[in-house]
Each structure stands twice: as structure tokens, then as C-alpha cells.
Design a protein around this motif. Sequence first.
Motif, short mmCIF file in Angstrom:
data_model
loop_
_atom_site.label_atom_id
_atom_site.label_comp_id
_atom_site.label_asym_id
_atom_site.label_seq_id
_atom_site.Cartn_x
_atom_site.Cartn_y
_atom_site.Cartn_z
N ARG A 691 0.85 -1.18 0.00
CA ARG A 691 0.00 0.00 0.00
C ARG A 691 0.89 1.24 0.00
O ARG A 691 1.68 1.44 0.92
CB ARG A 691 -0.91 0.02 1.23
N PHE A 692 0.78 2.03 -1.04
CA PHE A 692 1.57 3.25 -1.13
C PHE A 692 0.89 4.36 -0.33
O PHE A 692 -0.31 4.58 -0.46
CB PHE A 692 1.73 3.67 -2.59
N LEU A 693 1.66 5.03 0.50
CA LEU A 693 1.14 6.07 1.38
C LEU A 693 1.51 7.48 0.92
O LEU A 693 0.79 8.45 1.21
CB LEU A 693 1.67 5.87 2.80
N TYR A 694 2.62 7.60 0.23
CA TYR A 694 3.15 8.92 -0.11
C TYR A 694 4.03 8.77 -1.34
O TYR A 694 4.60 7.68 -1.56
CB TYR A 694 3.97 9.45 1.09
N PRO A 695 4.14 9.77 -2.21
CA PRO A 695 3.60 11.13 -2.10
C PRO A 695 2.13 11.19 -2.49
O PRO A 695 1.59 10.24 -3.06
CB PRO A 695 4.47 11.91 -3.09
N PHE A 696 1.52 12.32 -2.18
CA PHE A 696 0.17 12.56 -2.66
C PHE A 696 0.24 12.87 -4.14
O PHE A 696 1.30 13.21 -4.68
CB PHE A 696 -0.47 13.73 -1.90
N THR A 697 -0.86 12.78 -4.83
CA THR A 697 -0.89 13.03 -6.27
C THR A 697 -0.41 14.44 -6.56
O THR A 697 -0.93 15.42 -6.02
CB THR A 697 -2.30 12.83 -6.83
N LEU A 698 0.62 14.56 -7.41
CA LEU A 698 1.17 15.88 -7.75
C LEU A 698 0.26 16.59 -8.75
O LEU A 698 -0.41 15.95 -9.55
CB LEU A 698 2.57 15.71 -8.35
N PRO A 699 0.25 17.93 -8.72
CA PRO A 699 -0.55 18.67 -9.70
C PRO A 699 -0.04 18.39 -11.10
O PRO A 699 1.16 18.32 -11.34
CB PRO A 699 -0.34 20.13 -9.30
N GLU A 700 -0.99 18.22 -12.04
CA GLU A 700 -0.61 17.90 -13.41
C GLU A 700 0.00 19.12 -14.09
O GLU A 700 -0.46 20.24 -13.92
CB GLU A 700 -1.83 17.42 -14.20
N ASP A 701 1.03 18.86 -14.89
CA ASP A 701 1.69 19.91 -15.67
C ASP A 701 0.89 20.13 -16.95
O ASP A 701 0.46 19.19 -17.61
CB ASP A 701 3.12 19.47 -15.99
N GLU A 702 0.69 21.41 -17.30
CA GLU A 702 -0.08 21.72 -18.51
C GLU A 702 0.56 21.15 -19.77
O GLU A 702 -0.12 20.85 -20.74
CB GLU A 702 -0.24 23.24 -18.64
N SER A 703 1.87 21.01 -19.76
CA SER A 703 2.56 20.46 -20.93
C SER A 703 2.53 18.94 -20.95
O SER A 703 3.11 18.33 -21.84
CB SER A 703 4.02 20.94 -20.95
N GLU A 704 1.86 18.33 -19.95
CA GLU A 704 1.75 16.88 -19.84
C GLU A 704 3.11 16.21 -19.69
O GLU A 704 3.30 15.06 -20.07
CB GLU A 704 1.00 16.29 -21.06
N GLN A 705 4.05 16.94 -19.13
CA GLN A 705 5.35 16.39 -18.84
C GLN A 705 5.49 16.19 -17.34
O GLN A 705 4.85 16.86 -16.54
CB GLN A 705 6.47 17.30 -19.36
N LEU A 706 6.38 15.24 -16.98
CA LEU A 706 6.61 15.01 -15.56
C LEU A 706 7.30 16.22 -14.95
O LEU A 706 8.20 16.81 -15.55
CB LEU A 706 7.49 13.76 -15.37
N PRO A 707 6.86 16.64 -13.74
CA PRO A 707 7.50 17.80 -13.10
C PRO A 707 8.93 17.50 -12.69
O PRO A 707 9.27 16.38 -12.31
CB PRO A 707 6.61 18.04 -11.87
N VAL A 708 9.77 18.50 -12.78
CA VAL A 708 11.17 18.38 -12.37
C VAL A 708 11.29 18.92 -10.95
O VAL A 708 10.96 20.07 -10.67
CB VAL A 708 12.10 19.15 -13.32
N MET A 709 11.75 18.06 -10.04
CA MET A 709 11.91 18.43 -8.64
C MET A 709 13.37 18.26 -8.25
O MET A 709 13.87 17.14 -8.20
CB MET A 709 11.02 17.57 -7.74
#
Length: 856
Positions: A691-709
Motif C-alpha cells: 500500500r503506497f502512502l506517499y507522495p500525494f498526487t502531484l498537480p498535473e503539468d499543462e505540458s503533460e510532462q513530468l514535473p522536475v523536482m
Amino acid sequence: MPIRHMVLLWLAISGGGFHWFWHDTHNVSSIPDALHVSSSMLEDMPVQVAGLIASEVQVDGDRTQFEMRVTSINHYGSHSKKDENRALISEQVIVHIKLAAKQEQQLAAAWQRGDAILLRGTLKAPAKARNFGGFDYSEYLHTQEIHWLFKGDGAASLQKQEASLWNRYTLFRWNDQLREQLGQRMESAFTSLHHAGYMKGLVLGVTDELDPATYNEFTQLGLTHILAISGMHVAVYAATLLYLLRLLRVSRETSLTVVMILIPAYVLLTGASPSVVRAGIMAMIGLFAARRGLLKDGLNILSISALLMLIWNPYYLLSVSFQLSFLVTGGLLIYMPLMKPFFAKWPFLIGGEVAITITAQLVSFPMTVFYFNQFSLLSFAANFVLVPLITYIVLPLGTVAMGLSFLWGDGARILAWPAEQLNDLTFLLVKWLNVDDAYVSIWPSSSILWVMVYYAALYSVLYWLKTWLTSRRQTNDITVLNSTPISSPIYTGLAASPEWAAILHTAHEPKGAGKFASRQWNGYRHLALALSVIAWLGILYTGYQSPGGGNTGTVQYLDVGQGDSILITTPGGKHILVDGGGTMDFATGKNAWRKRADPYEVGKDTIVPLLKQRGVHRLDAVILTHGDHDHAGGLQAVLDQIPVSTLFFNGTLTDKAPFRKLLNTALDKQIKLYGAHHSMEWEPDQATKIRFLYPFTLPEDESEQLPVMKEQNHYSVAMILEMEGASFLFTGDMDDAAESSLLSELTRFSSSVKNKGMGAVGKAVDVMKIAHHGSKYSTSEEWLSYWRPKVSVISVGATNTYGHPNEAVLERLSGVDSAIYRTDTMGEIQIRAQQGKLSVRYQRKQYKTDTNTTTY
């Protein structure tokens, strides 16, 4: 006669055992007694040693390494005089000097075997295995009669002293200089360093400059014997010398004597590895026997060679090179007579080559998987095509080009050109054969008993196959004879042979009696053949199966230094890897000169070998908690060498090229990618749930690309593993802010979570992986109060400079009565779960309890 043989065998085994025991008993270090301290107190103590350089000096990046024969030693410090209490000893140590500046590389390169030196530094005990089944450097050096590593800092820590013109290493020094000159001649003959390094390994046994990627590709196809000087090279060398002497019209006896004298020079020139020493001794004995008309039996010559080597050094018995060399040679002598009849009607050269290749592959297979845990199904084809090409064309061309370069440089380069073209063809073919991983099988480490039973079953299969084939051919010949008049001239030529006389008698017996006896015999023979084949296939099947399974789940916290890597094996036999460690590379920019030719990389050198050794044929999932290099760096080697079905990650990218390469590799290999997030569940088998607990769902990027953190710790994947009635919490490198956020979410929605059947949260977990290696920025009191772990595991490097684990974290864990296990002090930690009960064991023996296993 059998009793006599049994007595001789008993005497031989007893004598060998006594010789081993005497040798091993005297294989101890004299340094602690010389300094009047215990071995534990000797660690990190400043000392000064004097002695001779006893091996070639290897300069690789910012490290210089060589063996040293220490002749005297004394304490060295601010209150010690230079020659105070100097103790005379004679002991071999390995010296590591970390160079301080690029200019020191040239200074270190001038050091040679036989130089008298004075060194200041500290002594370190060789590292023991930190993972179950891992390579034990301490045990390996023990077989080399080396007990200490000497650490020096900078080239200034070594001072050259005046030395006599002759010492025990003078001959080896001359040999080193000759090898260096021949290597330079090879570089002048071949246009690129890549080709020159390959040819040096092929002709001279100098593997330092061999491209690591090329070596790994040869290894995967079972072709490393080509790159190691062995019996093949000695045979070509001896045959070439005999042919040249024959052209010069030298008598047979003189030729044999000359070659017999020159073989030791070749053995010394090529590095004197156990395989080439074995080949050299066998060649000398064989030449002497041929000259005197005495012993000519191959097995006797092989046995004498083994006896001489083991008398000289009984630790040869533990050498992989020694074992493979003697087993393959002995296997060819024993199994080749059984294999030859199958190719009797083939063209002589092709049939002989196929028979030798198949026999060598069958004989080397169990030891290959025993030590290297993999076998390529394309190994036969690669050996069949490349061994003759390299042995009979490339090797002679390279040798002659190297020799010609002393006299005519242009001519040497002309001769080297076809060798380079063939080398390029070889590299291309090897790379092409390694493209598809489907042909590479992974085998867990088995026992010596399994290897012995394999050889016995293989002999039985080949023996009965040969008997069946011989009987079939004899039956065909008898059919021809029965249809031939007795007065035919064919009988005239066969009558002189006793074997054929029996066949002729059978051929003209009453047909009914012969047919009945033949059927009865064939029935027994066919049954024996069938049982042998079944037994042999059964042995292969049992050897291929991964250990474990049943009703036990295992979580293995591997010791990968300052990083995380955890292997989960479920009761259903599924394998899941959580993170892959990583080795930081600081040799960039101005420090690029520090980079080593083949640096240690935790994924390639630790994780992948352990996975193969434990029979992980496929990883059902890799769970990457976050993209920091100490968790993701080792996974590149894992994806390159181990089939993976699914990759879970935190749904973000980093700005680092290695991480993007990792994801591209996953896409190229068609591995399923999932972004893990809160409320996601996965069931690897019926007895296991994640059961995955974290992270929470990240906000979607308008460019439909994965966010860079850039900051990855905060978004580490946290999950709970439920297996065999036990719960394991994994936290990656979560920081206290992520912990607080998750606790708020779990507290707020705890009732709804229970209603959805996701299990009880807020209750004590059995095992917790402490976040961020025990950093003070994680594992808060509120976090521990919520989870209340019975067992806590901290994955942390033994020599880390971050102060992990933090003392405050250790105190907080003690405050909740959690048992603490640490990889820096205990090595690998394995926790087995069965019916709600846990048993914990760890690798480092000095930290183990009397019972060796703790149960919860």
C-alpha cells in the motif's frame, strides 16, 4: 589391488590435509607481535615501514597500488624517534597511496618492483564481506598470505632508499621492464589504444588497459578465457617454436629441449597466472616425456602438474583460475573420447572443433554458474566462431607485428591492419550477440555437491549415448556383412581384428538367438540412457531454481554503503527491489584526473552480483523511492543486466542526466512505468500486499510532462508491505515535513481508509526502515509515536561524513523500545516473516549474538 589403491588414496588425502593445515596455521601476521599491540589497536595507528616494492605499481586516477615486502616496522608519531624500536619482520602488505595532485601520477609511475622504500601511514585490516554471499576481500587476501592494507597519503609519504643491485625481485623487475617495452611496441604497431589494450591482454596478459565494457561483453558470452593467458596460448607458443626449429633443420630431440627451456620464460613474461603455470608445467612434462619416450598419458601429466602446484602453494586449490583450468583440461581428457564418435563422419577440422567446443562448454558450465551465476545460450556459437579466429589468426598476427615493430615500424603497422579489422569484427559480433538479454540465463549459487553430481550424470549420459551410437553403427555394418558373400575380400581385412572377429561370429549366428540377445541388451541400454538423461535434466532443473519460497517472506536490507537497497522476496517467489544505492562520482571538472579506469560502482559490483547469486531471474518490480543518486544510481546496472517487469517511482524527474538515462533505459526495455501515490495498492501475489502512502498526487503539468523536482527527499515514496502476517514500513529519504503531512492525512481519513479495506493504520508496524539514513531531519517523535515499530533498520555507510545516524534519532528509537539494526555496524540485515513471527539475522560476525538469530 583395490586395497592398495585405497591405501594410497588415504595417504594422499591425509598428506594433503596435513600440508594444508601446516601451511594455514603458519599463515598469520607478525606485525601485531612486532609492535606489541593487538590487531584491533593496530587499526589507524601511525606507523613507518621499510622494505621492497614486491609487484608492479599500478597508477589509476588518484590511487597508486602495489604489494610491498615489509622488512622493518615501528611506531611513528610526534613523540617517536625515526628509528626507535624498529622491529625486523618479513611480511607482505598491499599499499594504497592516495595521490594529492595530478603531478604525483608521473612520480608514482616511476616507482618499480624491487625499489627499496620507506613509507609512513596507517594499517587497515582488509574488509570482510558485508552482505551474505558477498565477496570477502579479507579471505581472498588470506589466500595470498596478506593480512594488512597500508594507507599512505600523497606521494610524499613514500621515500625511495638506496638498494642493492640484486634482490629477490630483480628478475621480476627485468620482466616488468620487458613487458613494458613490448607493450609500447604493441602501441606503436596498432593505431588506437583500444586495439593496443586488447592485443596486450591477448598476447602479453596485460589486462590493465583493456576496455571494461569490452571485458564485460566477453564475460557475458563466456569468452574471458580468450583474454586470459592459458593453455591455448602456451600450445600455440610451443607449436610455433617447434615449427620454426624444424624449418631450421634442428633435430627433434634438440627442438624439444629448447622449447622445454623457453616455456618458463613465456610463463613469466605473461604474468604467471595459475592457468598459464598449469599449462606451462604440463607442456614441459609432455615435452620431456616425448623426448624420453616415457609418460604420455594426459591425465597423469595433469595430476603431476596439480600436485607440484599444490605442494608449492596449497591455496591454489581455492583459486577460480586454478579450478577452471584443471577442470576444463581434465574434462576434455575424460569426456572427449565419449564425444568424438558423434562427429566421426564430419570433416576432420570442423568435427574436431565442434567436439572440443561442446565438451569445453559442458565441462565449464557448472563452475561458470557456480562462480559467475550466469550462462549465455549463445556461448557455444561465440566460442565456435571466435576461438579459432583469435587463436590461429589474430594472436599470431599481433605477436609478429609486435616483434616486427622493433625492426620495421611501417611493416608492423601493415601487418597489424588485418588484425585490427578482425578485432573490429570480433567486437561487433560480441556486441551483437549481447543485444538480447533473453539468451542469458541466471543461476543461483549452488553447492559443490551439485557440481559433482552434474559431472557424474553428464558422464553417464555421454557414455550411454556413445554405446548406443557404436551399437547402431555395428548393427549397420553387420547388416552389410550378412548381405556379403563369405568369400568377399572384405572379410580378409577384418579377420585380423579380434573385435571384428566377434562381430563376424555374431553376424553369422542363428538370427533368432542374436536378435533376442540384442533386444535384451538394447532394452537395458535404452533404460540406462533414459534414466541418465532424466537425472541430468533434473540436476539442471534443481540448480536453476531460486532458493526460498514456501510460506516465508524475506526482506533483505543490503549493505550498499551510504544509500538504500532492499530486496523483497515474497512467499510466492516474487522479487521486488526497493532502490539501488549509488556511488557518488566527485572526479569531475578540475578533479577529472582522479577518475579511475574502472571505478567501483555499487550497482554493477555489489547489487547485480548479489541478485544473480540469489537466483533472481527477473525482478517483478523495482520501486524507486526518489531520484537522488544514493538511491537511484545503482539501478542503471540492474536494468542493464536483470530483466525487470515494472518500475514504480515518485512521478517526478530530476535535473541529473543519470536519472533521465535510467528512465530512458526503462522505456527502451519496455518496462511498465507507474507513478506511485497515496491510496495506490499492488498485490504481487496472494500472500503479499503493498500500500503506497506517499507522495500525494502531484498537480498535473499543462505540458503533460513530468514535473522536475530538484529536492527529491520530500517526495520520497513511502509504503507499507504486508506479508505473512507482518508489516514493513519503507520511507526512502522522507523529511520531517513529509512525515507531518502524511500523518495529518492518515489521521484525518483513518476511518475511511479502514472502511475501504486498506488495513489498519496508526497501529504498530513490525519493521520500519528509518528515513534518510538516520538523519536528524527525519523520524520525529510524532512519527515514531504513530507507528511504534518493534524493529528499526537504518541503512547507512560505515564511513559516511554526514554524522548518520544522528544520536537524537537513536535516542528517540530507544524511547519507543524499538530494536535497532544498522548496516554500518552489522552489514546486511535479513528479516524473515512467517505466520506473523519475525527472525532477524545480520552478516557481521563480530556483532552477532550467541544464537545468531533474533526472533520477534
